[in-house]
Design an enzyme around this catalytic site. Sequence first.
Site, PDB file in Angstrom:
ATOM      1  NE  ARG A 119      71.588 -31.575 -42.102  1.00  0.00           N
ATOM      2  CZ  ARG A 119      70.620 -31.885 -42.963  1.00  0.00           C
ATOM      3  NH1 ARG A 119      70.423 -33.143 -43.296  1.00  0.00           N
ATOM      4  NH2 ARG A 119      69.859 -30.947 -43.478  1.00  0.00           N
ATOM      5  CB  CYS A 123      88.037 -30.470 -40.499  1.00  0.00           C
ATOM      6  SG  CYS A 123      89.458 -29.971 -41.501  1.00  0.00           S
ATOM      7  CG  ASN A 157      72.285 -35.679 -46.497  1.00  0.00           C
ATOM      8  OD1 ASN A 157      71.427 -36.151 -47.232  1.00  0.00           O
ATOM      9  ND2 ASN A 157      72.063 -34.610 -45.747  1.00  0.00           N
ATOM     10  CD  GLU A 158      70.424 -31.494 -48.253  1.00  0.00           C
ATOM     11  OE1 GLU A 158      69.336 -31.580 -48.826  1.00  0.00           O
ATOM     12  OE2 GLU A 158      70.566 -30.903 -47.154  1.00  0.00           O
ATOM     13  CB  CYS A 165      90.953 -26.125 -38.597  1.00  0.00           C
ATOM     14  SG  CYS A 165      91.318 -27.335 -39.888  1.00  0.00           S
ATOM     15  CD  GLU A 313      67.078 -35.425 -48.710  1.00  0.00           C
ATOM     16  OE1 GLU A 313      66.525 -34.414 -48.227  1.00  0.00           O
ATOM     17  OE2 GLU A 313      68.147 -35.880 -48.287  1.00  0.00           O
ATOM     18  CD1 TRP A 321      63.227 -28.475 -43.181  1.00  0.00           C
ATOM     19  CD2 TRP A 321      63.543 -26.568 -44.277  1.00  0.00           C
ATOM     20  NE1 TRP A 321      63.308 -28.790 -44.519  1.00  0.00           N
ATOM     21  CE2 TRP A 321      63.508 -27.631 -45.213  1.00  0.00           C
ATOM     22  CE3 TRP A 321      63.741 -25.263 -44.744  1.00  0.00           C
ATOM     23  CZ2 TRP A 321      63.652 -27.416 -46.592  1.00  0.00           C
ATOM     24  CZ3 TRP A 321      63.878 -25.057 -46.113  1.00  0.00           C
ATOM     25  CH2 TRP A 321      63.838 -26.134 -47.016  1.00  0.00           C
ATOM     26  CE  LYS A 362      59.297 -32.830 -31.455  1.00  0.00           C
ATOM     27  NZ  LYS A 362      60.483 -31.931 -31.494  1.00  0.00           N
ATOM     28  CG  HIS A 364      60.708 -32.806 -42.930  1.00  0.00           C
ATOM     29  ND1 HIS A 364      60.275 -33.513 -44.028  1.00  0.00           N
ATOM     30  CD2 HIS A 364      61.471 -31.788 -43.413  1.00  0.00           C
ATOM     31  CE1 HIS A 364      60.764 -32.949 -45.124  1.00  0.00           C
ATOM     32  NE2 HIS A 364      61.490 -31.899 -44.779  1.00  0.00           N
TER      33      HIS A 364
END
Length: 687
Positions: A119, A123, A157-158, A165, A313, A321, A362, A364
């Site tokens: 995720r 760019c 998101n975050e 590039c 969150e 993680w 899965k 978490h």
Amino acid sequence: MTHKFEPISNKLPVLMHGADYNPDQWLQSPEVLKEDIRLMKLAGCNVMAIGIFAWAALEPAEGTFIFEWMDQLLDTFAENSIYAWLSTPSGARPAWMSERYPEVRRVGANRVRNLHGLRHNHCFTSPVYREKTGIINNKLAERYGQHPAVIGWHISNEFGGDCHCAYCQDAFRQWLQKKYITLEALNAAWWTSFWAHTYTDWQQVESPAPHGEYMVHGQNLDWHRFVTDQTIDFCKHEIDAVRGANPFLPVTTNMHMIDSLDYRKFADILDVISWDAYPTWHEQQNASQLGASIAFNHDLYRSFKKKPFLLMESTPSLTNWQSVSKLKQPGMHRLSSLQAVAHGSDSVQYFQWRKSRGSSEKFHGAVVDHAGHEHTRVFKDVAELGQTLSNISEVVGTTTHADTAILFDWENRWAVKDAQGPRNMGIHYEETVLAHHQAFWEQGVPVDVIGAEDDLSAYKLIVAPMLYLCREETGRKLEKFVEQGGTLVTTYWSGIVNEHDLCHLGGFPGPLRKTLGIWAEEIEGLYDHDRNGLSMSPDNQLGLTGTFESHEICEMIHTEGAEVLGIYTDSFYAGQPALTVNRLGQGKAYHMATRLKADFLQAFYSKLIEQTGVVRAMNTDLPQGVTAQVRTDGASDYVFIMNFSGRAERVSLDDRSYTHLESNETVQGVIDLPINGISILKRSAAY
């Protein structure tokens, strides 16, 4: 000051309680949605963040849009008085886009373009990516901007990371040309005469690279600034795409302590600040130290706009993680969640609502386990918290009154980490900031966490640990703050470089030299096994006695008008000043020349709290590991007393009149807090 703000959403004028919800993972199981609605109501959840990574479900092929599942979801929410933060899906794009338009994939600092996957692998400069995000965001806004269940926009998101590039290189050069105008000015700011790195053409300038240039500190600093500005520009592009359909819907983006971005600068384009908290509860023996560090983060994000924020969150149980996935012990879910409310959050939200069946998250934590029912310890904890939040919703919109501030800048953070000396094994900037904050946390003193560009006039006491990057302008602001009666505290490694990471000439601490009344001649890094000490001078104005151990850093200073409060005990500079105070105008400026430990910081700040008269939540001594925080609406104060000590505690109240917020029962004398306990009291406002 304003004591109470309007609710973030008039549709939901209570404390928000909910989670990230991903029904797009369950489109083949329609019975899941029906069951989820039942469980949401049972858990007291009133809001969900939806669509965060749903691009492939919304646009499975280029130009082919499927919204029926989202229609059904939002309509069902509306029928059941559940609301949604509707996300733009840019955090993870569909595979067809990566295949058809390779330019949307990020290029790493090594100049290799990433494959599709993960995720935030996009760019933020790519015209194609901006075009595609504009299209999908517009579609969502047109369809759902007026939907009764939608209370606001959750932008991506975050945000984090960078791209190297060709588009980003060109944008970086344009950014630099706008900032410096001429190559001569850029070369001077970056000190490119070092190692013969002088640029003679703008096309020679590139972003830092592990196989190229990464030792020019001014260049590194400007790259961080550019990435922040470019990410904000991309975020604004997303906001502009959804605003038109309903300009009254608030926008937010969930932040995290990601080193690459100066999140404080996002505040100008957002209506409400939100962040994601994942502490490693139960990792260490000293639970109060971790509790204090999370409190610092809550204070940081609340301070961006000086108004309530959202905990977007957190985990209702564990993560998958972290190095070790610890379960929350009994009481910790309630304590950690209400800690956010105590520091100014108007929500408690989780990742995630229902555990994914596959892929990296899965295992978490989630409100609904793979078992799929409510008969779990975690679900019970969430439901009980939902009831508590419902009972205390009168705190919505209330503010935090702080007379004390800690100065914490991302730019300073980047520069300190890039400095190469005096202690490359760890100078511990963030840990030092947290240690100073903890001394106030332990005494129940509300603290704002501010940047150098913020207004200083509202504070009685400002602490600026390791203000290594100090602009001339910042020096003048702090000088004026002290002259007008403020109290300033600084430490070693302050006033060293300017905004280009160029050393101040004429003696450290540069722009702070007059304010502090000292000259810092040398600084020594100590090995981990090295120790020195601070011996307090007899009859010093603080009234502190004895000797305190110091470590890691010792700065050798000369006084230039400052009074010596304490001296070094060891090494060849034993007897030289280690703690000073300088009177300037109506105020005082203290300087710690060495890194001191918690025992000194607690004693030192206790004296300053007394001298300056800064606000405390309660006028009482709190047991170690117990803290108190307060929110106010101008008529009533809401005092949160929290026990992070790891043992049952008894807390003596001051002589004011208190009632329990939930039960409205009168409380006098003392309250008993179990392990991981919290009590929420109400009183007449003191501010």
